[in-house]
Write an enzyme that holds these catalytic residues in place. Sequence first.
Site, PDB file in Angstrom:
ATOM      1  N   GLU A   1      52.800   5.359 -12.877  1.00  0.00           N
ATOM      2  CA  GLU A   1      52.130   5.238 -14.173  1.00  0.00           C
ATOM      3  C   GLU A   1      51.678   3.798 -14.384  1.00  0.00           C
ATOM      4  OE1 GLU A   1      52.698   6.850 -18.692  1.00  0.00           O
ATOM      5  OE2 GLU A   1      54.387   5.796 -17.814  1.00  0.00           O
TER       6      GLU A   1
ATOM      7  N   ALA B   1      62.608   2.264 -17.503  1.00  0.00           N
ATOM      8  CA  ALA B   1      62.756   3.623 -16.982  1.00  0.00           C
ATOM      9  C   ALA B   1      61.408   4.319 -17.025  1.00  0.00           C
ATOM     10  CB  ALA B   1      63.787   4.403 -17.789  1.00  0.00           C
TER      11      ALA B   1
ATOM     12  N   GLU C   1      59.505   8.434 -16.642  1.00  0.00           N
ATOM     13  CA  GLU C   1      59.811   9.846 -16.849  1.00  0.00           C
ATOM     14  C   GLU C   1      59.317  10.782 -15.761  1.00  0.00           C
ATOM     15  OE1 GLU C   1      55.874   9.105 -19.184  1.00  0.00           O
ATOM     16  OE2 GLU C   1      57.723   8.007 -18.788  1.00  0.00           O
ATOM     17  N   ASN C   2      59.272  10.371 -14.509  1.00  0.00           N
ATOM     18  CA  ASN C   2      58.840  11.281 -13.445  1.00  0.00           C
ATOM     19  C   ASN C   2      59.511  12.642 -13.629  1.00  0.00           C
ATOM     20  OD1 ASN C   2      57.673   8.907 -11.973  1.00  0.00           O
ATOM     21  ND2 ASN C   2      59.840   8.397 -11.837  1.00  0.00           N
TER      22      ASN C   2
ATOM     23  N   GLU D   1      63.500   9.337 -21.869  1.00  0.00           N
ATOM     24  CA  GLU D   1      62.874   9.888 -20.669  1.00  0.00           C
ATOM     25  C   GLU D   1      63.043  11.405 -20.585  1.00  0.00           C
ATOM     26  OE1 GLU D   1      60.963   7.897 -19.377  1.00  0.00           O
ATOM     27  OE2 GLU D   1      61.825   6.039 -20.127  1.00  0.00           O
TER      28      GLU D   1
END
Length: 656
Positions: free
Chosen positions: A171, A309, A311-312, A345
């Site tokens: 991202e 962090a 959020e895949n 996330e």
Amino acid sequence: MKRFAVPALAGLLLAGCAAATFAQAPAPAPATGPLPASVTSDLPRVARPLHYQIEVVPDAANLTFSGVSSVDVEVFERTQTLTLHANELEFTLARLMPADGRGEGVALEAKVDPEAQTVRLEAGRPIAPGSYKLMFHYSGKINTQATGLFALDYPDKRSGETVRGLFTQFEAPDARRFAPMFDEPSYKATFELSAIVPAGQMAVSNMPIVREDALAGGTRKRVTFQTTPTMSSYLLFFAVGDFERLATKGPGGVDVGIVSPAGSGEQARLALESTPEILEYYTDYFGVPYPLPKLDNVAAPGQSQFFGAMENWGAILTFEKYLLIDPTITDPATQNYQYTALAHEIAHQWFGDIVTMAWWDDLWLNEGFASWMETKASAVFRPDWFPLVTRVNGRETAMGYDAFVTTHPVVQPIRTVAETNQAFDAISYSKGEAVIAMLEAYAGEDTWRDGIRAYIREHSYRNTTSDDLWRAVEAAGARGLVDIAHDFTLQPGVPLVRAEAACREGTTVLSLTQSEFSRDRKDETAGSPQRWRVPLLIQAGQATPVRRVLDGSATLELPGCGPVVVNGGQLGYFRTLYSPAMGAALVEALPDLAPIDQLGLLRDGFALAQAGYQPAGQALDLLAAVPGDANPLVAQGAVGQWSEVHGLVPETAKPQ
């Protein structure tokens, strides 16, 4: 994505959430047809991806990798060229094949444009509309910063020797560093990933491993992952290294794991135990179960200066210092960040991953909503952190930027890759959360939740704009919400509500006027303020709060002649300038007000004084009225304000 910021927690203080069962509909196939003209794109709209098959072979020692990939594409119109995204990739083969992959196909000339981050594929003859498979052989770089496929070196926790792990961060526009792709959020597709990695290492991706095959020589293996549901390219994830995995079961049998550097042991326990309760709460709130068979959270050693962090989908990446902790020795602020990062996330697994913004100008909706949702989860499971009180801090962070001429609207036009990275700021996160909290209060908790559920159901595995959400909530029963949301997201700035009151025969006659608050254009905005429809929750003593949308000016009558808080519960995104008499009444009443109103009034008072809207004495009177037994966060805020005041006093005037 969780940025580095003081968490602005908000939400409902609940005893818990009941488990709920929802029927999970099968994931639909990727959308077909041209990308709508209303959606921004860097690519020609002549084709779209349906499925990717990618195999990578990392060379960690030399920071390079090779790849073989195919993309099933639908071509809509006759063309001689196809254009995909590619960044720092070198191609040795590109072919256009029939959809079934059989035959020799047509060789394509791959022309890379480094500035546009694209590869232009020229066939030398027209390509007719239809279904095809693009085949590539290519190589790329393993970076040492968190972009694309990147390496992290760290001391092994067992031997102390330096070891190297590989991770991905895509991202916003960096999946194109991993493979040639239609690397934009609206080009959703399915992904089938495999990798050839050292035999003794663990590989992780969005989906579970379906097969591991030992290769000749025994030093390497091919790891193949299950095909993903339809998703955006920036959510794809891959990691490999000397890892271990601590696991448990979540709601619906979801396999929940914390993947961490070998030797981490019980440091992963707290995050592991927290994840199932958050998953269950969100399943109930969204009305849609978590759709993947597993959810890993991968601890990356070290840190990034840009984020904590990511959020895949099914494989969250969190830097180790915020995921692996020993609660007996870790400071409360880090424990707070760990929990809110988890909640943030995991919220994205629905709001961002199942439903994704159509283009990056609606990135705020992903991030503001996840920030707001992390607050709700924290309020449910960690009420001792007083998340409702700390909501004020996030609002103040946003207003600190939003009151200057250099601010921007929550929804800001994003047209280039470079502009995308600028969208990750306090306006997207903190103002986004504050506006969402205000809109929820306006709609009512049940109506708001019903609208969110309808939005998720209607748009699962698809892309949306902010207006899709506003319309869903308004359709659920929140009349006028679309207009209010537009006022607060399509224009920048902070509303100012001026309040005057008079007591007449035991009744308070309250006069309100909407203006604009500014730190650097006070006179200009006073003469020509922007207009907002401002939701108010007016609290007069112990009477039932009065809800009103202020559009310009209003006069209303309230029972009694006691103190009045115009922004009751501090849910509104605006500042309130009280008349001197109203301010004096609030000073006297402050010890008996709710902690969130105490803190909100303090922060409002000092901001107004610093900007020249009222004398400093009014703010200092409020500060002096904070009781000795105040809520810990109110007391902390008061100490911070006293420290700021002390810093403004000349040294010669301070007691010696």
